[in-house]
Design an enzyme around this catalytic site. Structure first.
Site: not given
Ligand code: UD1
Ligand code: UDP
Length: 381
Positions: A227
């Site tokens: 992601h």
């Molecule tokens: C965010 C964090 C990242 C973290 C990740 C955990 C920032 C800059 N990034 O990334 O550090 O590792 O969360 O998962 O804060 N979207 C949906 N549904 C949701 C959420 C997001 O469809 O519930 C889609 C939207 O199209 C959105 C895209 O995902 O634009 C990205 O979401 P965003 O929260 O901006 O960043 P993440 O990639 O989730």
């Molecule tokens: N995780 C989860 N379901 C998923 C993918 C990840 O519960 O489908 C959990 C994972 O076990 C860990 C946390 O989410 O505890 C990590 O989050 P993510 O990878 O979204 O973000 P990051 O740690 O890279 O910021």
């Protein structure tokens, strides 16, 4: 003592749940003196909002319903962070907490820290001091700024304390810098057995089978997560990683719970059917994820949290990035940085059997009591 906890994204629900549990147990022990009780107000920015990215964690980890849901949703970095700032400020002005607690390195983290610091409210940062030394990552900017704005810095590792020291942030008159351990380690210790008992994900995905003497065995499979913006938003990198997973999947199943960001980007660039040897599934709950991680032959990921979980669960890990903030797992030999090139990923995975023995040094991340320590320090402060 009144504190405000700010969360918004999936990993923050997991981290905050560990500390909230420790706060609840502190309050139970100190019920006689209401002055020393901690009153935690939970603010959800709304950064993650899909049921499987959000509510499922509140239900499973028994997090209280947020006192404030700011409904910010998705957007560009500036817009998302800006709207959060404005809405968090309004809550802080109304509630006047003594402290604001933020987690990790997302836009919700930075917005919470900045809004509080501007109102002269002390900030506590859980997971302070992490650095990838790659400033093109939005998370690196968020971490740097949040650490410099914080008064209490709770570091998961000794390396994190050192990183802060190099930037002039150290324990002293104006800052409290403590190595407390990793709250995600607390969490996995707490939930690991529960996941084993409750989970049905392996049978749901047909990843386990019954032997003739009715023993339940798990099939060989790899677990992948993807992601990170640097991987999903670059079609060449995204395709190269997916091609590698597809190639590996020709021999042994590859399960990929798809982050919504990745799903969206794949749809923009190429049809999912190009990768028919990958088992794409919806994001899974935390307990299901632990079960999938625990039973995997190996994990391929660009997630920060998943790299550490692989280490704690003693499952070999391949990190689909060029650098990581969790260098301890690499130095131990258990996690390997494989980058995003297809050939290299496939080759490294095929060499899995040559992996060194498990280093068995969980203490790098503390003793599973990071959350308790954080609560004690908060109260002392
Ligand atoms: C965010 C964090 C990242 C973290 C990740 C955990 C920032 C800059 N990034 O990334 O550090 O590792 O969360 O998962 O804060 N979207 C949906 N549904 C949701 C959420 C997001 O469809 O519930 C889609 C939207 O199209 C959105 C895209 O995902 O634009 C990205 O979401 P965003 O929260 O901006 O960043 P993440 O990639 O989730
Ligand atoms: N995780 C989860 N379901 C998923 C993918 C990840 O519960 O489908 C959990 C994972 O076990 C860990 C946390 O989410 O505890 C990590 O989050 P993510 O990878 O979204 O973000 P990051 O740690 O890279 O910021």
């Amino acid at each position: 003592m009144k504190i405000i906890t700010i969360v918004g994204a999936r990993p923050q629900f997991i981290k905050a749940a560990a500390v909230t549990r420790a706060i609840q147990s502190f309050n139970k022990k100190h019920f006689v003196s209401s002055r020393s009780r901690i009153r935690e107000i939970l603010v959800h920015t709304g950064q993650h909002y899909d049921y499987l990215m959000n509510k499922v964690f509140f239900e499973e980890l028994k997090l209280p319903k947020p006192n404030y849901h700011l409904g910010v949703g998705s957007g560009s970095h500036a817009r998302q962070t800006g709207v959060m700032l404005e809405r968090i400020e309004a809550v802080l002005q109304k509630e006047k907490p003594e402290l604001v607690v933020v987690y990790g390195d997302t836009n919700s983290t930075l917005a919470g820290a900045l809004a509080a610091a501007k109102l002269n409210i002390p900030v506590a940062h859980v997971e302070a001091g992490l650095r990838s030394f790659n400033r093109t990552m939005p998370e690196e900017i968020n971490r740097l700024l949040t650490d410099h704005l914080s008064t209490l810095l709770f570091c998961p590792t000794a390396q994190a304390v050192q990183n802060l020291l190099k930037e002039g942030i150290k324990n002293g008159k104006n800052k409290i810098v403590k190595k407390v351990g990793d709250v995600m380690y607390d969490s996995i210790l707490y939930y690991s057995e529960v996941a084993e008992k409750k989970g049905t994900i392996l049978s749901d995905l047909n990843l386990c089978f019954s032997t003739p003497n009715s023993e339940l065995k798990t099939q060989n499979y790899y677990l992948a997560t993807l992601h990170r913006a640097e991987n999903t938003d670059d079609p060449r990198r995204l395709k190269s990683i997916l091609k590698a997973l597809n190639e590996i999947g020709k021999n042994i199943s590859v399960v990929l719970p798809l982050h919504p960001r990745t799903k969206k980007m794949i749809k923009v660039y190429f049809p999912l059917s190009e990768f028919k040897h990958i088992l794409f599934i919806e994001p899974v709950s935390y307990l299901d994820m632990i079960q999938l991680e625990k039973n995997a032959k190996a994990i391929l990921t660009d997630s920060g949290g998943v790299q550490k979980e692989a280490y704690w669960l003693k499952v070999p890990c391949f990190t689909l990035r060029d650098e990581t903030e969790w260098m301890e797992t690499i130095q131990s030999g258990w996690n390997v940085l494989v980058g995003t090139g297809m050939k290299k990923i496939v080759k490294e995975v095929s060499d899995l059997e040559r992996r060194k023995r498990y280093p068995g040094r969980e203490e790098i991340f503390g003793d599973g009591k990071a959350s308790e320590k954080i609560v004690r320090i908060l109260v002392g402060h």
